[in-house]
Structures are given as C-alpha cells and as structure tokens.
Design a protein around this motif. Structure first.
Motif, PDB file in Angstrom:
ATOM      1  N   LYS A 328       0.805  -1.229   0.000  1.00  0.00           N
ATOM      2  CA  LYS A 328       0.000   0.000   0.000  1.00  0.00           C
ATOM      3  C   LYS A 328       0.832   1.271   0.000  1.00  0.00           C
ATOM      4  O   LYS A 328       0.286   2.358   0.104  1.00  0.00           O
ATOM      5  CB  LYS A 328      -0.935  -0.016   1.209  1.00  0.00           C
ATOM      6  N   ALA A 368      -3.512  -4.369  -9.361  1.00  0.00           N
ATOM      7  CA  ALA A 368      -3.755  -3.377  -8.319  1.00  0.00           C
ATOM      8  C   ALA A 368      -5.240  -3.164  -8.133  1.00  0.00           C
ATOM      9  O   ALA A 368      -6.029  -3.464  -9.020  1.00  0.00           O
ATOM     10  CB  ALA A 368      -3.099  -2.062  -8.712  1.00  0.00           C
ATOM     11  N   LYS A 370      -8.012  -0.084  -6.984  1.00  0.00           N
ATOM     12  CA  LYS A 370      -8.081   1.365  -7.008  1.00  0.00           C
ATOM     13  C   LYS A 370      -8.215   1.931  -5.609  1.00  0.00           C
ATOM     14  O   LYS A 370      -8.623   1.231  -4.681  1.00  0.00           O
ATOM     15  CB  LYS A 370      -9.276   1.798  -7.844  1.00  0.00           C
ATOM     16  N   PRO A 371      -7.911   3.208  -5.468  1.00  0.00           N
ATOM     17  CA  PRO A 371      -7.998   3.812  -4.147  1.00  0.00           C
ATOM     18  C   PRO A 371      -9.321   3.531  -3.466  1.00  0.00           C
ATOM     19  O   PRO A 371     -10.386   3.714  -4.052  1.00  0.00           O
ATOM     20  CB  PRO A 371      -7.835   5.302  -4.444  1.00  0.00           C
ATOM     21  N   LEU A 410      -3.756   5.737 -11.469  1.00  0.00           N
ATOM     22  CA  LEU A 410      -4.519   6.619 -10.590  1.00  0.00           C
ATOM     23  C   LEU A 410      -5.228   7.705 -11.377  1.00  0.00           C
ATOM     24  O   LEU A 410      -6.350   8.089 -11.055  1.00  0.00           O
ATOM     25  CB  LEU A 410      -3.594   7.241  -9.537  1.00  0.00           C
ATOM     26  N   TRP A 420      -4.490   3.004  -2.649  1.00  0.00           N
ATOM     27  CA  TRP A 420      -4.335   1.934  -3.633  1.00  0.00           C
ATOM     28  C   TRP A 420      -3.669   0.718  -2.995  1.00  0.00           C
ATOM     29  O   TRP A 420      -3.089   0.800  -1.913  1.00  0.00           O
ATOM     30  CB  TRP A 420      -3.529   2.406  -4.847  1.00  0.00           C
TER      31      TRP A 420
END
Ligand code: DCP
Length: 663
Positions: A328, A368, A370-371, A410, A420
């Motif tokens: 993270k 990954a 996403k936030p 992002l 993320w």
C-alpha cells in the motif's frame, strides 16, 4: 487473434512431451522417501496450509486437486505429504525446477529440433529422425519392439476394451508394411519417443507423457490424453474422431473470449460443431485470419513450426500479495521490486555468461486495486523500457516504470494519492538475442543498446508502452546496413551495423586488430565524447580513406588533451548505456538539436578515429560486459593467436539453469 499458418507438410512427425506432476517428481527425487506416497507441493504462503501447485497422481486418486489449499487436501487425504516450494528472497525459488527441466530438454534434444515451451513441456520435430529410421531400420524389419512403444495408445486403433490384446494391436500397427507412408513415419515417431522417454527416466528419474502426431496442435492434445507415464499417437485417420467431441474451450487459444463467442454466438461447444460453418462464414464473423484459423483447427490443420529453442524466451520474477498482504505504499513496493529485480538480474547475468544471450527489454506488470476500493481490480498498465544490465540499474528502472504505471492507473480513477493496493508485481526481461560467437558479438551488443533508433513513442520519462514495436527490437540486420571492415593483417574483422535513423547518421563501426583498435563513429554519436588520440598511427586501412575529424584537428591543436588517454573509448562504450531511461530524453533532445545541422550528412560523412592498442587504458575494457571484455582483450593480445576471433562456445542448457543460484 490467432493466425492460420499453412501446414508445411502432412508427413511431419511432431511430439509433445509433458512431465508428470513435475514439481512433485522433482521433490520426490530430492526426498526419495516420498516416492509412491500421496504428495503435493505447496506455495510459499502458508495460509490455510498453502495453495497446492503440484499434486502427485497418488494424491489425485484421493480427490486432491490443485485448486485446494493444504488444509483442505489433508481433509480429503489425511496422509498427504505437503512439501513447501523452495524459498529465496521471501518468495518461491523455482531454480531447482528449471534446472530439472533443462536436464530433460538436453536429453530430448538428442533426436530432433526441440522447443522448450514451458518449464516442463517440450515440442520435438522428429521428422528427420523418423525418415532416417524408415529408410534404415523400418519398424516392420525389427525383430523386437521395445515394451514402452508397445504400451502406446494409438487413437482409432487401440481402445480400453482391447484388454490383453492391446500390445499385439499396437505391434501390428507399428509394423504394418503396407501402411500409408504418413502412418509409417508416425510409427517411427512412436518408437523414437518411447526410447527418449526411457532415457529421460533412466537419466533423471522422471516420468513424462507424450503425444505424437503430424502437427503441434494434435500432439499437444494427445499428450494430455493418457497420463502419467504414457504416450498417445494420432494417425491421420483418427483426427476426425479425436476432434469431433473435443470441448471447444479446451482448445489452445479458445479458452477465452473467442471460445466464449463461439459458444454463445454460434452455439459451438465441440470442435465438431464447427464443421457446419464454411470458411467464408467464419471469416465473415471473425475476420479473414481468425476465420481461416478456426476452419483449419476444426480439421486438425496446424502449420506451426517447432521453433528450435532450448532456452527460455524471456525471464521473469513475480510475486502475489493477496488480500491483506497488498502493498500500500511506495517503500514496500520498492522493497519487493528490489527483491524481484535482484533475482531477474542474477538470471540475466547467468544467461549472458553461460549462453551468450542478452535481453533488451524490461517490462513491469502489476495487479492493483483502485484507491479505497479493494474489490475492484482494474488493469494496471504494463510498462517497458530498454533493459540496462546491473542489479541497481534494473531496480531503478523497474521502480520508475512502476511509478509511471501507477500515475496512469490513478489518473484513470481521478484520484491521485493514497488508498491503492498492489496485489501482484512482476518484472520480466524479453527480446533476448544470442550474441553470435566471434566477430559479431560487439555488433549485436551495440545494436541492442542503440537507443536513438527507436522511433517508438516515448512516454513521460522516456518510457515506452509495452506494445511490441518493430523499431524497438533492433534484432536487426534488416534495420541496419552492415559496414564490413577489413583489418590490417586480416587478423580480425567485424561487421558493425550502420543505422540510418531518420536520415541522420548514427552509424557505428568498430574494428580491431592485434596491433590497434579502430573505431569509426558517426559524428553525432561522438559529440559528447572526450575525444583524444586522433592521430592515425596505424597502418592504413586498405579500403577506406578516413577523413580528418574536426575534433581530430582540435585535438592536434590542443596539447592539453592527454595523448593516449582512452576515455574516448570509454565514452564510446558508455554511449551504449545511454538507453538509461533518465538519459534518453536528454539525449533525444540533444540529438534533435543537432539533427538539423546534420540532416544534410550522410554515411559518407562518418569519421574514423584510430587508437593504438597499447594506449588503451585497461580499465576501459573493464567497463564492458564480461563477454566483450574477453573478446576485446583477445584482439589486443598481439599475435598470440593467428585467429583472434573466439570460437563458438557450445550452449549448455543445463548450465543456464544450474548457475542461477550464485553465491
Ligand atoms: N505450476 C504452478 N502453478 C500452477 C500450475 C503449475 O506452479 N498454477 C507448476 C507446478 C507443476 C508445473 O508447473 O508441477 C507443471 O504444470 P502442469 O500444468 O504441467 O502440471 P503438472 O506437471 O504438475 O501435472 P500434470 O501431470 O497434470 O501435467
């Protein structure tokens, strides 16, 4: 999208060899007490007993499956032996398995062209060996047929019901003197593969299964039909029967969207279901190439060649970070990238030292979320750049690639920071070329390191999209014009490419002799060099009349320039390192600036600088990759060997893998 290739010949003999429960066999060889026991190899991550990655056939009989975790496997098979995969740098270390695979490859390659298609799978083109056998020792002339061959499955000839007669039926088929020539060749293939599999067993203690057919696709389908430790042949007459009920989604390249579209849009569930569609109809629906490819594979037609590749096409190192283990923040990503890059770098170094191969492309892949949305797994863009050798450089470039990818990732979610999570990271090195032994190695090195000729679209920071781009592959003699240089005394001669790039001459030439070293370098490429010792003290080259470089004159006029200081060569070689992503843009800009003034130039304007061998600072040579150090030293060693070109060193497959664990 798949592309159809016309079948080269319908009488090829192709085998696909697939090791049985490979990692388990490797562990059982290491720990013989595990032989015959239900065994599985589990991942490094020991959560719930670790995920199973390989399951022995004994364990499969209890219902243990690869999709299970260790705890679950113990429930269905309490006596199962779980062996953890070897670990290095906090992640699975597959070197033992790679090395074991390479032992097998070196045995299989004895009889024909061999393509290593994965860690435990190989294709063999046995056509020549089969033809030789047919001429010299045709199966029908043999008094005895080896037992392993008699145990073969021959589609359309043998079936489970055959019981005790099965071997007799196989013998009849193998020895049929009036058989079709294609079947006779296939019969020879069956004998050869049986023999090879026995050699593999004797020399490595591993069993494998095999498919023998007239093309790669059919051979691959067949090798999976009877496992473990068995082989299956597909005579022409049985192709239709094999494919008719074969599930469409299980065909190679049809496991994804294309296969799903065939199912949902055309109602095709088996290969046989495809037969009702004409080639034109399939082309109309899926395009010309894919349509033809589908029409062909439905009929067992596949022209793919066995590539003749014993070494891997690329090297990769990756790790997953599932659930709460997701990375993270940048320091944790940096930590893991450093680990992965270190492993990659060791393997690259080993490949260079043992196989004389260099990789030219570094790619970073990541998974990954996403936030603040750990459920969404959006695509993290893969990024590539030219590969620079050296662990630190690879680590630096990989981290930069990651940051470029992260920014893009992002940006697409309109959130620029925080929240993320990275659930998977991998780095890979590709575009591997062999450095030809002898005179061409330097040429290839420079080709591979020539960054300016890339017309690929540079992204911010000089990175490029991961999409293949022909101009990035520098593989090429097609992209360059070799300028032959003959050397005084003919002791050594090199052809070094001249690259015409956007009309600008960035040509490089190098030549060396036992008495001196000559570099002819395009004006642009030298402009940053600290040029010294322009005086031509060498015997004149017979085929060129070097012009006096402006800088030559400058140097002559300027006694403060140290005579004989070889940093110019150092700089020359350093140019090869200018594909540093950070230097790239800078250099590109500079080139651009000079471009205008040089545009009128041509290859004829290239200049020649001469260096006396004995004035070359040995430390300059130390800057070169080890392969070239030796080669350049050879050139500089006066009259020790009449032929200073190194002979080709045999490629050792086993050594490639065995050396990857360096102290
Ligand atoms: N492997 C892995 N992770 C996977 C699949 C495979 O690490 N998801 C490793 C372990 C296997 C090896 O690759 O031993 C070869 O994979 P195969 O799919 O060929 O399977 P096996 O050789 O284990 O078994 P089989 O006899 O069915 O081919």
């Amino acid at each position: 999208m798949p592309v159809a290739k016309p079948e080269a010949s319908d009488s090829r003999v192709i085998a696909h060899i697939d090791m049985d429960c490979f990692y388990v066999q490797v562990e059982q060889r290491k720990h013989p007490q595990l032989r015959g026991l239900p065994t599985a190899v589990v991942q490094y991550n020991s959560w719930k007993g670790g995920g199973l990655i390989a399951v022995s056939y004994e364990a499969r009989n209890y219902g243990v499956k690869r999709s299970m975790r260790g705890d679950e496997a113990k429930e269905v098979c309490p006596e199962i032996q779980l062996v953890q995969v070897p670990v290095a740098r906090g992640k699975a270390d597959l070197n033992t398995y790679r090395e074991a695979g390479s032992q097998v490859v070196s045995i299989l390659a004895r009889r024909g062209r061999c393509e290593r298609s994965s860690i435990d799978e190989v294709y063999l083109d046995l056509t020549d060996a089969a033809e030789r056998m047919l001429t010299e020792t045709s199966p029908h002339s043999l008094e005895t047929i080896i037992e392993e061959a008699l145990k073969s499955h021959v589609l359309g000839i043998t079936s489970r019901e055959d019981g005790i007669d099965v071997k007799e039926k196989v013998r009849e088929w193998l020895c049929k003197s009036d058989a079709d020539r294609r079947d006779k060749l296939l019969a020879c293939g069956v004998l050869i593969v049986a023999d090879l599999r026995m050699q593999v067993l004797q020399e490595t203690q591993f069993t494998c299964s095999a498919g023998i057919a007239h093309n790669k696709m059919l051979a691959k389908l067949a090798s999976a039909m009877n496992k473990p430790a068995q082989q299956t042949a597909v005579p022409f007459s049985s192709v239709k029967g094999l494919l008719e009920s074969f599930p469409i989604k299980k065909m190679k390249q049809l496991g994804g969207k294309l296969g799903s579209s065939l199912q949902t849009d055309l109602g095709v569930n088996t290969v046989g279901d495809l037969w009702q569609f004409s080639e034109g109809k399939l082309q109309e629906r899926y395009g010309i190439n894919t349509g033809t490819w589908l029409w062909n594979i439905a009929r067992g037609i596949n022209g793919e060649e066995v590539e003749g590749r014993l070494l891997p096409k690329s090297h990769g190192s990756g790790k997953t970070f599932p659930g709460p283990r997701a990375l993270k923040n940048l320091p944790s990503v940096q930590h893991w990238l450093n680990e992965l890059c270190e492993e990659l770098s060791e393997r690259l170094q080993s490949d260079l030292e043992h196989n004389r191969r260099i990789a030219r492309n570094l790619t970073l892949h990541a998974h990954a979320y996403k936030p603040n949305d750990s459920d969404s797994h959006d695509k993290f863009p893969s990024k590539s750049c030219a590969l620079r050798y050296g662990t630190l450089k690879i680590q630096e470039d990989a981290m930069n690639l990651f940051q470029v990818g992260l920014r893009e990732f992002l940006d697409s979610s309109k959130v620029t920071q925080g929240g993320w999570g990275i659930t998977g990271l991998s780095v890979s090195a590709s575009k591997i070329i062999a450095i030809p032994s002898g005179t061409c190695s330097i040429k290839k090195y420079f080709q591979g390191q020539q960054p300016i000729c890339s017309s690929s679209k540079p992204l911010e920071d000089g990175y490029i999209e991961t999409t293949e781009h022909p101009s990035l592959s520098f593989s090429g003699d097609e992209d360059s014009t070799s300028v032959p240089i003959e050397l005084p005394g003919q002791e050594a001669s090199m052809q070094v490419p001249y690259f015409p790039c956007n009309g600008v001459d960035f040509g490089q030439e190098a030549a060396a002799s036992t008495s001196g070293l000559t570099f002819c370098v395009g004006r642009e490429s030298c402009s940053e060099s600290n040029l010294v010792e322009p005086e031509s003290t060498l015997p004149e080259e017979p085929r060129r009349e070097p012009k006096t470089h402006a800088l030559d004159q400058q140097v002559r006029k300027n006694p403060s320039v140290e005579k004989g200081k070889s940093s110019s060569i150092l700089d020359f070689f350093r140019r090869a390192d200018t594909n540093s992503p950070l230097q790239k843009q800078d250099q590109a800009d500079k080139m651009q600036g000079r471009h205008q003034s040089h545009r009128r130039g041509s290859s004829q304007e290239r200049e020649t600088w001469h260096y006396k061998a004995d004035e070359i600072d040995p430390s300059v040579i130390n800057e070169l990759p080890p392969e070239f150090q030796e080669e350049v030293r050879d050139w500089l060693r006066p009259l020790k060997r009449p032929n200073v070109v190194k002979g080709g060193s045999g490629v050792s497959i086993a050594s490639f893998f065995s050396s990857t664990n360096k102290p």
